[in-house]
Each structure stands twice: as structure tokens, then as C-alpha cells.
Design an enzyme around this catalytic site. Sequence first.
Site, PDB file in Angstrom:
ATOM      1  CE  LYS A  58      -3.924  -2.738   2.151  1.00  7.88           C
ATOM      2  NZ  LYS A  58      -4.232  -3.135   3.345  1.00  7.88           N
ATOM      3  CD  GLN A 102      -3.170  -4.172   6.388  1.00  7.04           C
ATOM      4  OE1 GLN A 102      -3.241  -3.550   5.908  1.00  7.04           O
ATOM      5  NE2 GLN A 102      -3.701  -5.905   6.089  1.00  7.04           N
ATOM      6  CG  ASP A 125      -8.929  -0.257   5.050  1.00  7.05           C
ATOM      7  OD1 ASP A 125      -9.118  -0.552   3.959  1.00  7.05           O
ATOM      8  OD2 ASP A 125      -8.410  -0.885   5.755  1.00  7.05           O
TER       9      ASP A 125
HETATM   10  C1  BQF Z   1      -2.786 -10.028  -5.646  1.00  3.98           C
HETATM   11  C2  BQF Z   1      -6.124  -8.611   3.264  1.00  3.98           C
HETATM   12  C3  BQF Z   1      -7.220 -11.263   4.154  1.00  3.98           C
HETATM   13  C4  BQF Z   1      -7.006 -10.742   5.019  1.00  3.98           C
HETATM   14  C5  BQF Z   1      -6.557  -8.873   4.829  1.00  3.98           C
HETATM   15  C6  BQF Z   1      -2.570  -8.275  -4.722  1.00  3.98           C
HETATM   16  C7  BQF Z   1      -3.216  -7.491  -2.921  1.00  3.98           C
HETATM   17  C8  BQF Z   1      -3.063  -8.887  -2.421  1.00  3.98           C
HETATM   18  C9  BQF Z   1      -3.227 -10.531  -3.877  1.00  3.98           C
HETATM   19  C10 BQF Z   1      -3.116  -7.367  -1.825  1.00  3.98           C
HETATM   20  C11 BQF Z   1      -5.613  -8.483   2.400  1.00  3.98           C
HETATM   21  C12 BQF Z   1      -5.629  -8.978  -0.330  1.00  3.98           C
HETATM   22  C13 BQF Z   1      -5.070  -6.771   2.208  1.00  3.98           C
HETATM   23  C14 BQF Z   1      -2.283  -9.695  -5.144  1.00  3.98           C
HETATM   24  C15 BQF Z   1      -4.220  -6.271   0.511  1.00  3.98           C
HETATM   25  C16 BQF Z   1      -5.432  -8.321  -0.567  1.00  3.98           C
HETATM   26  O1  BQF Z   1      -1.459  -9.755  -6.409  1.00  3.98           O
HETATM   27  O2  BQF Z   1      -3.398 -11.069  -6.329  1.00  3.98           O
HETATM   28  C17 BQF Z   1      -2.129  -6.952  -4.094  1.00  3.98           C
HETATM   29  O3  BQF Z   1      -2.251  -6.162  -0.795  1.00  3.98           O
HETATM   30  N1  BQF Z   1      -4.439  -7.052  -0.930  1.00  3.98           N
HETATM   31  C18 BQF Z   1      -5.296  -6.418   3.379  1.00  3.98           C
HETATM   32  O4  BQF Z   1      -5.151  -5.673   3.611  1.00  3.98           O
HETATM   33  O5  BQF Z   1      -5.247  -7.460   4.647  1.00  3.98           O
HETATM   34  C19 BQF Z   1      -5.999  -8.044   3.892  1.00  3.98           C
HETATM   35  C20 BQF Z   1      -6.147  -9.921   3.041  1.00  3.98           C
END
Ligand code: BQF
Length: 298
Positions: A58, A102, A125
Amino acid sequence: MSKNKKVKIIDGKFTAQAIKEEIKKEVAAMIDNDADAPHLAAILVGDDPASQTYVASKEKAALLVGITSSVYKFQSDTAEEEILQTIQYLNNDPEIDGFIVQLPLPEHIDVDKVLNTIDPSKDVDGFHPVNVGRMTLGLPAFISATPAGILELLERYKIDTVGKHCVVLGRSNIVGSPMSILMAKKANPGNSTVTICHSRTEDIEKYIRSADILICAIGQPQFVKADMVKEGAVVIDVGIHRIPADNEKGYRIVGDVDFEEVSKKASHITPVPGGVGPMTIAMLLKNTLLAAKKEYYK
Ligand code: BQF
């Protein structure tokens, strides 16, 4: 039955890149007009490797589009009160346009208390009850990044959602629940007939098989198989799982859908990785830009 129509891959990585280019131009225009660059902050508690990766992605993406980024890191045993005080500090800091906490948080921290403490006008968010309520009522609101990203993909790939049966697998506050609300809305994308399925649904396959649009956020690796999916369905895969694999890393990333099988039957499908995931990052940046422009909360 004609089975010679090739599946269309819904490319989230490409789409997210296009959105980030649009944001980059808008940020540059703001700065040309003597405004400050938007400023996104993130609170990260503990040392969960996935969370660290997400926050780093991010921050990197923010900086690439010209959004200033600050990360506030805390050890996993940090008292809840210290996190709440940091949130108050960010709420009151005029330099900060938007911030995220987060998730997941360590067990001793009450996530509802944390989310309730965020100023809704900085809640990029979209997890604060005020934003969830406003989204539900169709009022201007920060829509959480994953549902917003899915809507954006449906729109940009011109998926016809009107009157279609949209089946949402999973009822989480982050994905399943908001997605079901958004797809049923009198809006575009939207106007779908929505069914929510979850761990207590009886005969889940019956519902999955009747879906024109299937949104999978159940958290089980490769749960959805080809024999469960209707020919020509649009399949959106929100899952992210590591499974053992015979490669250098020793693992590979898969979704809630068995891509190999289901891609032979679907009309459209999002891959994992490179589908919904990258869109969540792009939509977070979009919300940060909106927060900086003070279009929702004045
Ligand atoms: C990709 C997330 C579960 C719990 C908390 C790119 C992300 C993921 C995959 C990413 C996620 C999932 C995020 C891909 C943020 C998505 O190329 O397929 C980016 O950074 N995510 C999060 O902040 O918290 C989570 C999933």
C-alpha cells in the site's frame, strides 16, 4: 451445448494499473493547483508477515501515484489504549487525509472499538459503522476497497448484472456482507438478485450452480469446482491461500476457486494472484484521493 467459447480473464493487475495512472494524473493536477499531496497513514500492529506485506504494498503504491505515506508500527503486545490514542492523533492531524488500521489485529485489541474510534471522514477503508451505514443507504461513503474493486471490475468489463442471480459465498463484514448489499442496490453495477451463502447454508452447491455471477469469499482453497458452476457464469475469486507446490518457493497462491477447472466453464473469471487483490490497493488510493478532496465529508 457449445463449449467452444473461450473464457475472458478479468485482469485486476492491468485494471489496477490503469486506475493508478488516473489517480496519479489527478494528484499531479492537485499539486499544480497548489494543493498538498494527499496523505495516507497506516497503523500496523504486530509482525504478521502477510500484514507487513500488505502495508508495504500500500505504501509503495501510494508513493508511486504521488500520495504521501506514513506507517505507524507497533509491537504485537501494544496496549489497546495506545492504538486508540494514535487513532485520535491521526483524526486530529490536519496533514492526514485518510488512514487505515491494518487487520487482523492481535486478540487483546477490540477491533470494533478501534474502528469506531476512526473519524469517518478519514476512514478510507470504509470500515467505520457510519460508512457502512451510509453505503447501505446509498449515501456518499467510503466503500471498502475489496467490494469497491469488484464493482469496478464488473463495470470496466461491462458485465451485465441487471436481473442476474448473484451468489455471494461468505458473510464477512469486509467482503461478503457489503458485496451482497451493493449487488442488490438500484445502481450499476447492481440490480442483481442476491443470495448469500455461508458455512451454515444447506446444499450450498445448489445455490452455486444457479449463479450467473459468483463472488467467492469463503476462505477455503479451491473450494469451487467446475461441476458446481453454471456454464457461462462470471466468477469473482476473493480468496488468497498458500498451498504446497513443487517449485522453488515450495508454495503457490490459489483462490477459493479451482481456476484450472472453472476457467473452462466460466464466461469471465478473475485469476489469483492478479485479480481482485491488486484492485483493493488501487481502490484504497482512490478513497484517499476522495478524502483529500473532501467530497463526501465537508
Ligand atoms: C494479487 C487481505 C486477507 C486479510 C487481510 C495483490 C493484495 C493481495 C493480492 C493485497 C488483503 C488482500 C489485503 C494481490 C490487501 C489484498 O496480486 O493477487 C494485492 O495487498 N491485499 C489486506 O490489506 O489485508 C488483508 C486479505
